[in-house]
Design a protein around this motif. Structure first.
Motif, PDB file in Angstrom:
ATOM      1  N   ILE A 168       0.851  -1.195   0.000  1.00 12.04           N
ATOM      2  CA  ILE A 168       0.000   0.000   0.000  1.00 12.04           C
ATOM      3  C   ILE A 168       0.887   1.245   0.000  1.00 12.04           C
ATOM      4  CG2 ILE A 168      -1.725   1.307   1.316  1.00 12.04           C
ATOM      5  CD1 ILE A 168      -2.446  -1.556   2.512  1.00 12.04           C
ATOM      6  N   SER A 169       0.610   2.171  -0.907  1.00 18.91           N
ATOM      7  CA  SER A 169       1.413   3.383  -1.009  1.00 18.91           C
ATOM      8  C   SER A 169       1.293   4.212   0.263  1.00 18.91           C
ATOM      9  CB  SER A 169       0.952   4.216  -2.199  1.00 18.91           C
ATOM     10  OG  SER A 169       1.549   5.492  -2.127  1.00 18.91           O
ATOM     11  N   ILE A 170       2.444   4.709   0.751  1.00 22.30           N
ATOM     12  CA  ILE A 170       2.406   5.533   1.963  1.00 22.30           C
ATOM     13  C   ILE A 170       2.808   6.971   1.654  1.00 22.30           C
ATOM     14  CG2 ILE A 170       2.791   3.681   3.618  1.00 22.30           C
ATOM     15  CD1 ILE A 170       5.804   4.711   3.562  1.00 22.30           C
ATOM     16  N   ARG A 171       2.839   7.307   0.378  1.00 23.26           N
ATOM     17  CA  ARG A 171       3.291   8.664   0.029  1.00 23.26           C
ATOM     18  C   ARG A 171       2.431   9.740   0.673  1.00 23.26           C
ATOM     19  NH1 ARG A 171       5.356  10.406  -5.824  1.00 23.26           N
ATOM     20  NH2 ARG A 171       5.303  12.375  -4.746  1.00 23.26           N
ATOM     21  N   GLN A 172       1.138   9.459   0.802  1.00 18.12           N
ATOM     22  CA  GLN A 172       0.237  10.466   1.357  1.00 18.12           C
ATOM     23  C   GLN A 172       0.060  10.305   2.871  1.00 18.12           C
ATOM     24  OE1 GLN A 172      -0.641  12.877  -0.631  1.00 18.12           O
ATOM     25  NE2 GLN A 172       0.332  11.798  -2.340  1.00 18.12           N
ATOM     26  N   THR A 173       0.692   9.291   3.450  1.00 18.09           N
ATOM     27  CA  THR A 173       0.523   9.046   4.886  1.00 18.09           C
ATOM     28  C   THR A 173       1.520   9.888   5.672  1.00 18.09           C
ATOM     29  OG1 THR A 173       0.097   6.778   4.230  1.00 18.09           O
ATOM     30  CG2 THR A 173       0.320   7.187   6.590  1.00 18.09           C
ATOM     31  N   PRO A 174       1.034  10.693   6.643  1.00 18.49           N
ATOM     32  CA  PRO A 174       1.990  11.467   7.447  1.00 18.49           C
ATOM     33  C   PRO A 174       2.843  10.535   8.322  1.00 18.49           C
ATOM     34  CG  PRO A 174      -0.238  11.730   8.313  1.00 18.49           C
ATOM     35  CD  PRO A 174      -0.356  10.972   7.029  1.00 18.49           C
ATOM     36  N   THR A 175       4.044  11.026   8.644  1.00 19.80           N
ATOM     37  CA  THR A 175       5.011  10.241   9.422  1.00 19.80           C
ATOM     38  C   THR A 175       4.373   9.492  10.589  1.00 19.80           C
ATOM     39  OG1 THR A 175       6.802  11.724   8.864  1.00 19.80           O
ATOM     40  CG2 THR A 175       7.073  10.472  10.874  1.00 19.80           C
ATOM     41  N   GLU A 176       3.545  10.212  11.372  1.00 14.93           N
ATOM     42  CA  GLU A 176       3.057   9.616  12.624  1.00 14.93           C
ATOM     43  C   GLU A 176       2.072   8.475  12.395  1.00 14.93           C
ATOM     44  OE1 GLU A 176       2.641  12.725  11.670  1.00 14.93           O
ATOM     45  OE2 GLU A 176       0.608  13.462  12.019  1.00 14.93           O
ATOM     46  N   LYS A 177       1.560   8.369  11.154  1.00 11.32           N
ATOM     47  CA  LYS A 177       0.584   7.306  10.876  1.00 11.32           C
ATOM     48  C   LYS A 177       1.244   6.106  10.195  1.00 11.32           C
ATOM     49  CE  LYS A 177      -3.267   9.467  12.102  1.00 11.32           C
ATOM     50  NZ  LYS A 177      -3.625  10.750  11.495  1.00 11.32           N
ATOM     51  N   ARG A 178       2.563   6.174   9.987  1.00 14.64           N
ATOM     52  CA  ARG A 178       3.217   5.106   9.233  1.00 14.64           C
ATOM     53  C   ARG A 178       3.565   3.901  10.098  1.00 14.64           C
ATOM     54  NH1 ARG A 178       6.870   8.012   4.463  1.00 14.64           N
ATOM     55  NH2 ARG A 178       5.189   9.383   3.796  1.00 14.64           N
ATOM     56  N   ASN A 179       3.477   4.077  11.434  1.00 17.62           N
ATOM     57  CA  ASN A 179       3.700   2.949  12.341  1.00 17.62           C
ATOM     58  C   ASN A 179       5.076   2.322  12.180  1.00 17.62           C
ATOM     59  OD1 ASN A 179       2.272   2.014  14.439  1.00 17.62           O
ATOM     60  ND2 ASN A 179       0.668   1.074  13.198  1.00 17.62           N
ATOM     61  N   ILE A 180       6.080   3.184  12.152  1.00 19.56           N
ATOM     62  CA  ILE A 180       7.447   2.718  11.939  1.00 19.56           C
ATOM     63  C   ILE A 180       8.241   2.947  13.216  1.00 19.56           C
ATOM     64  CG2 ILE A 180       9.591   3.375  10.764  1.00 19.56           C
ATOM     65  CD1 ILE A 180       7.906   3.912   8.270  1.00 19.56           C
ATOM     66  N   GLY A 181       9.027   1.962  13.603  1.00 22.83           N
ATOM     67  CA  GLY A 181       9.955   2.157  14.709  1.00 22.83           C
ATOM     68  C   GLY A 181      11.279   2.642  14.153  1.00 22.83           C
ATOM     69  N   MET A 182      11.948   3.535  14.889  1.00 20.23           N
ATOM     70  CA  MET A 182      13.196   4.055  14.335  1.00 20.23           C
ATOM     71  C   MET A 182      14.224   4.283  15.437  1.00 20.23           C
ATOM     72  SD  MET A 182      13.575   6.937  11.448  1.00 20.23           S
ATOM     73  CE  MET A 182      15.146   7.312  10.693  1.00 20.23           C
ATOM     74  N   VAL A 183      15.460   3.907  15.135  1.00 18.00           N
ATOM     75  CA  VAL A 183      16.573   4.146  16.053  1.00 18.00           C
ATOM     76  C   VAL A 183      17.553   5.076  15.348  1.00 18.00           C
ATOM     77  CG1 VAL A 183      18.395   3.099  17.425  1.00 18.00           C
ATOM     78  CG2 VAL A 183      16.283   1.839  17.007  1.00 18.00           C
ATOM     79  N   PHE A 184      17.931   6.146  16.027  1.00 19.87           N
ATOM     80  CA  PHE A 184      18.792   7.162  15.419  1.00 19.87           C
ATOM     81  C   PHE A 184      20.217   7.034  15.920  1.00 19.87           C
ATOM     82  CE2 PHE A 184      14.504   8.682  15.756  1.00 19.87           C
ATOM     83  CZ  PHE A 184      14.250   9.301  14.552  1.00 19.87           C
ATOM     84  N   GLN A 185      21.161   7.487  15.102  1.00 24.06           N
ATOM     85  CA  GLN A 185      22.564   7.436  15.503  1.00 24.06           C
ATOM     86  C   GLN A 185      22.814   8.282  16.753  1.00 24.06           C
ATOM     87  OE1 GLN A 185      25.409   8.823  12.613  1.00 24.06           O
ATOM     88  NE2 GLN A 185      27.117   8.079  13.803  1.00 24.06           N
ATOM     89  N   SER A 186      22.138   9.445  16.830  1.00 18.86           N
ATOM     90  CA  SER A 186      22.360  10.350  17.959  1.00 18.86           C
ATOM     91  C   SER A 186      21.436  10.018  19.126  1.00 18.86           C
ATOM     92  CB  SER A 186      22.141  11.781  17.497  1.00 18.86           C
ATOM     93  OG  SER A 186      20.857  11.899  16.916  1.00 18.86           O
ATOM     94  N   TYR A 187      20.879   8.817  19.160  1.00 16.29           N
ATOM     95  CA  TYR A 187      19.987   8.327  20.208  1.00 16.29           C
ATOM     96  C   TYR A 187      18.637   9.046  20.208  1.00 16.29           C
ATOM     97  CZ  TYR A 187      24.704   7.301  21.928  1.00 16.29           C
ATOM     98  OH  TYR A 187      26.012   6.945  22.026  1.00 16.29           O
ATOM     99  N   SER A 188      18.673  10.396  20.190  1.00 21.18           N
ATOM    100  CA  SER A 188      17.443  11.193  20.214  1.00 21.18           C
ATOM    101  C   SER A 188      16.499  10.805  21.354  1.00 21.18           C
ATOM    102  CB  SER A 188      16.698  11.093  18.873  1.00 21.18           C
ATOM    103  OG  SER A 188      17.411  11.794  17.890  1.00 21.18           O
ATOM    104  N   LEU A 189      17.066  10.583  22.528  1.00 20.38           N
ATOM    105  CA  LEU A 189      16.211  10.400  23.705  1.00 20.38           C
ATOM    106  C   LEU A 189      15.712  11.772  24.148  1.00 20.38           C
ATOM    107  CD1 LEU A 189      18.249   7.809  25.782  1.00 20.38           C
ATOM    108  CD2 LEU A 189      16.372   7.398  24.192  1.00 20.38           C
ATOM    109  N   PHE A 190      14.471  11.808  24.683  1.00 19.00           N
ATOM    110  CA  PHE A 190      13.943  13.082  25.161  1.00 19.00           C
ATOM    111  C   PHE A 190      14.613  13.424  26.493  1.00 19.00           C
ATOM    112  CE2 PHE A 190      10.171  11.219  22.861  1.00 19.00           C
ATOM    113  CZ  PHE A 190      10.455  11.895  21.686  1.00 19.00           C
ATOM    114  N   PRO A 191      15.377  14.532  26.540  1.00 20.74           N
ATOM    115  CA  PRO A 191      16.177  14.791  27.741  1.00 20.74           C
ATOM    116  C   PRO A 191      15.325  15.132  28.966  1.00 20.74           C
ATOM    117  CG  PRO A 191      16.368  16.606  26.179  1.00 20.74           C
ATOM    118  CD  PRO A 191      15.609  15.513  25.482  1.00 20.74           C
TER     119      PRO A 191
END
Lengths: 348, 283
Positions: A69-92
């Motif tokens: 299913i195309s996700i081009r029109q789906t906003p980031t928050e609705k894509r249900n993707i887990g993500m790990v960033f190099q800079s950790y990006s923990l909420f301080p």
């Protein structure tokens, strides 16, 4: 292994930043539950592909599909993707537990369930006892574990990792690699992993896509990538290799520097260069290529020799070390043996 | 060796310390002493007047209330502007920062007089209102609380905006992305991540604004008139008109203590919050 991963497909995705083409007709199919690594130098477009999948950037052309299913029109928050960033990006401003709870809170889950599932995720990465700590009180490895728990807590069917281990030191990186692989097997998510570290790619991946200049150069299993690299660039990039230039050729043989005349199978084209893995060269008594040891490098479990053949070509060979046996000294004459089927014919 | 070098470096501070001692601490101690000295030596009369005199109490309350409302308005007006600035590219942000700082090139006195010209009975604002037919009679803007707030907010706004912007710029953009990918809409990502992290900078700006507001003199005097006396006016009155220096000194001491109390409260409220440790200014 549970089968909960989603399939992912990039269809002719093109993305330009000004005059720079980050992705050029990018096509990639990732199977459900597959661990796919995008490997390449910086600027090769691997992070752009990840950002397009996460929805951080709009793709100019083409389409991205999750489970067909195309996700081009789906906003980031609705894509249900887990993500790990190099800079950790923990909420301080949130403690460890509150960080891990965040995705569940955004999904308006019941308080008790949020807590229970967050603690379970923290137990998975062995950090349950640090639940009340603030991020700035954690070490780098602990931070990245929290980030992994946070990405996995809502059991996403797609997990993206952008050089998640890049900021950690070697020992920690190696132990986290194994942990990560085990976690992925346990959860069954489809993983797209971005790295420029070839060792990491070989260890973790089901398949590796080698990227350069916005395009996939080769896509295959780690073993195939190691044994049959598609180009000199890849042969050099993955592991160590002897890349030997090819000189004159006739219908039945080619002239390879260092090795001499090599027979050419009928119907094969003359290669650009020939690769020979240093561990596939052995020392023989007599009928090998004569060479002289120039340098001996002791590297723990193995000994590496840099030898020079009579035509001046430098050849690297690796031998497992036998305790009690003295390594060869510089200046010693040896003969190099190899099998024709271990030669890698590189078209470019 | 190391210690010796430290001492040499410390010596560089000496001129500044000397200057503060002579020009700041010395008169400050003088004021403190003055508040305990009467016609016949030591007395608590001046100090006790702070809570026995109704005038002192009313003026103190009014001063704090004015400082509070001015700070709140500055934060409400300044925060969105700061957010806008924080989202710009650095080059453009620097340009806007110059614009925000531009009013500092003009003396507070001149800016306050300008308000008088604008807000007076025959002023630009009243003329425009009458010309538009919105009002028959000139509206009384000058010598009201409104005029005082307008003047003070105009002067203090940059002081709130700049630390707020600095705090916002320090927020890692990756955190917002992370929040989004974890399921937060742009608005939720703002309220649950950006806003709490921006508070340190805004609080620093608000604190400076509040403390400066407590000691404001020129603007409230010229735009507020006689009715809305605040502590600076009262001190001035005691020094120049009634010549009650003891009471003036006591009022000044009260203002100083109040300011220190504000700093103490801020420090207590934020000491366990790492993001406040730098006041949001830098990391």
């Amino acid at each position: 292994m549970k089968d909960t991963g989603a399939t992912i497909e990039f269809r002719n995705v093109r993305k330009e930043f000004g005059a720079f083409t980050a992705l050029d007709n990018f096509c990639l199919e990732v199977g459900a539950g597959e661990f796919m690594t995008l490997l390449g130098p910086s600027g090769s477009g691997k992070t752009t592909a990840l950002n397009a999948l996460a929805g951080f950037i709009d793709v100019g052309q083409g389409d991205i599909l999750i489970d067909g299913i195309s996700i081009r029109q789906t906003p980031t928050e609705k894509r249900n993707i887990g993500m790990v960033f190099q800079s950790y990006s923990l909420f301080p401003h949130r403690n460890v537990l509150a960080n891990v709870s965040f995705p569940l809170q955004m999904r308006k889950m019941h308080k008790a369930e949020v807590r229970q599932r967050s603690m379970k995720a923290l137990e998975m990465v062995q950090l349950a006892e640090l639940a009340q700590r603030m991020p700035h009180e954690l070490s780098g490895g602990q931070k990245q574990r929290v980030a992994i728990a946070r990405a996995l807590v809502f059991e996403p069917r797609v997990l993206l990792m952008d050089e998640p281990l890049g900021a950690l030191d070697l020992k920690l990186r190696e132990s986290l690699q194994l942990e990560l692989k085990a976690l992925q097997k346990q959860i069954g998510s489809t993983v797209i992993f971005v790295t420029h570290d070839q060792g990491e790619a070989l260890t973790l991946s089901d398949r590796i896509a080698v990227m350069d200049q916005g395009e996939i150069q080769q896509i295959c299993t780690p073993q195939e990538l190691y044994d049959q690299p598609a180009s000199t660039f890849i042969a050099n990039f993955i592991g160590s290799n002897n890349i030997l230039r090819v000189g004159g050729a006739d219908q039945h043989s080619i002239q390879v520097e260092g090795l001499g005349r090599i027979p050419l199978k009928p119907g094969t084209e003359k290669p650009y260069a020939v690769g020979l893995r240093p561990e596939l060269i052995r020392r023989t008594e007599s009928d090998g290529v004569p060479a002289m040891v120039e340098q001996t490098i002791f590297s723990g479990e193995a000994i590496r020799y840099i030898a020079r053949t009579e035509d001046g070509t430098e050849i690297l060979l690796v031998e497992p070390r036998h305790p009690g046996e003295a390594p060869l000294a510089a200046g010693q004459s040896i003969a190099l043996g190899f099998d024709f089927e271990n030669l890698i014919f590189l078209p470019k | 060796m190391k210690a010796k070098q430290n001492w040499r470096l410390m010596a560089l501070l000496l001129p500044a310390i000397a200057l503060i001692c002579v020009l700041f601490l010395n008169p400050l101690v003088g004021v403190l002493i003055q508040s305990f000295v009467g016609d016949d030596g030591f007395t608590l009369k001046s100090i006790s007047k702070l809570w026995t005199s109704r005038l002192a109490r009313v003026v103190l309350e009014r001063t704090f209330w004015l400082a509070f409302t001015v700070t709140v308005i500055c934060l409400l007006v300044g925060y969105p502007a700061a957010y806008y600035m924080s989202q710009l590219r650095p080059r453009k942000r620097a340009m806007i920062t110059y614009l925000v700082l531009l009013p500092f090139w003009i003396s507070i006195l001149i800016r306050t007089y300008t308000w008088i010209i604008l807000l007076g009975r025959e002023g630009l604002v009243n003329n425009a209102l009458q010309w538009l037919g919105l009002t028959e009679q000139p509206v009384q803007f000058l010598y009201t609380n409104f005029a005082v707030h307008l003047g003070m907010v105009q002067i203090l706004l940059p002081i709130v905006i700049l630390p707020t912007v600095a705090g916002m710029v320090n927020i890692d953009g990756g955190l917002i992305k992370a929040a989004r990918v974890m399921g937060a809409s742009p608005i939720r990502a703002f309220w649950s991540v950006f806003f709490p992290l921006s508070l340190s900078g805004a609080a620093t700006g608000g604190l400076i604004c509040f403390i400066l507001s407590l000691g404001f003199y020129v603007t409230p005097t010229l735009l507020g008139g006689q009715k809305s006396l605040i502590i600076a006016n009262l001190i001035d009155l005691q020094v120049h008109k009634t010549l009650n220096w003891g009471f003036a000194a006591a009022l000044a001491t009260a203002l100083l203590l109040a300011t220190l109390l504000c700093l103490l409260i801020f420090w207590l409220a934020t000491r366990n919050r790492p993001e406040f440790a730098t006041g949001g200014l830098s990391r």
